[in-house]
Design a protein around this motif. Structure first.
Motif, mmCIF file in Angstrom:
data_model
loop_
_atom_site.group_PDB
_atom_site.id
_atom_site.type_symbol
_atom_site.label_atom_id
_atom_site.label_comp_id
_atom_site.label_asym_id
_atom_site.label_seq_id
_atom_site.Cartn_x
_atom_site.Cartn_y
_atom_site.Cartn_z
ATOM 1 N N THR A 1 0.852 -1.285 0.147
ATOM 2 C CA THR A 1 -0.013 0.036 -0.001
ATOM 3 C C THR A 1 0.879 1.284 -0.006
ATOM 4 O OG1 THR A 1 -1.778 -1.335 1.245
ATOM 5 C CG2 THR A 1 -1.742 1.431 1.299
ATOM 6 N N LEU B 1 -3.949 -0.321 -6.769
ATOM 7 C CA LEU B 1 -4.073 -0.196 -5.494
ATOM 8 C C LEU B 1 -5.318 -0.622 -4.989
ATOM 9 C CD1 LEU B 1 -2.955 1.454 -2.667
ATOM 10 C CD2 LEU B 1 -4.189 3.286 -3.765
ATOM 11 N N SER C 1 -5.135 -3.119 -1.804
ATOM 12 C CA SER C 1 -5.660 -2.575 -0.454
ATOM 13 C C SER C 1 -7.084 -2.674 -0.589
ATOM 14 C CB SER C 1 -4.978 -1.030 -0.364
ATOM 15 O OG SER C 1 -3.554 -1.079 -0.676
#
Length: 135
Positions: free
Chosen positions: A75, A100, A104
């Motif tokens: 992250t 991302l 995450s």
């Protein structure tokens, strides 16, 4: 509760959070539901972590430690790359943000990034403390 079930549930919640992270600009009750979903993502590993500490199950403690550290590390790298992509093409920024969103997933799903990062850090710290215990 059976750890295999907890890990399967955790994996399923990861997939759901990843898919829901692609919903553009949810508002109102949708935002609240996504935040609750992202918090629910952390319940199965917390229960597995609690059981592993009680049983002295070091492989489970190491697994949760490694996954937490990996998630936090990836992250961080992806957030930095996303900020740096502002100097590059919009397509690169979109690609990095999509990566991302998957890596995450509870963070992007909730919209409250600090909450997800805090819960990952809690899993990491508790697993580290559990690994330091002598049994």
């Amino acid at each position: 509760m059976n750890r295999k079930f907890l890990f399967a549930l955790w994996g399923g919640l990861f997939i759901v959070c990843a898919a829901m992270g692609f919903i553009p600009n949810p508002a109102g009750a949708g935002r609240v539901l996504l935040t609750l979903l992202s918090v629910a993502f952390f319940v199965p590993p917390a229960l597995a972590l609690y059981q592993a500490i009680q049983d002295g199950d070091r492989p489970v403690l190491r697994l949760i430690r490694n996954l937490s550290a990996l998630s936090l590390g990836l992250t961080l790298v992806l957030l930095v790359l996303n900020f740096l992509s502002a100097l590059r093409s919009e397509t690169l920024g979109d690609i990095l943000y999509n990566i991302l969103t998957i890596v995450s997933s509870p963070m992007v799903c909730s919209g409250c990034w600090v909450l997800s990062l805090f819960l990952w850090a809690c899993l990491l710290m508790v697993s580290l403390k559990g690994l330091r215990k002598k049994k």
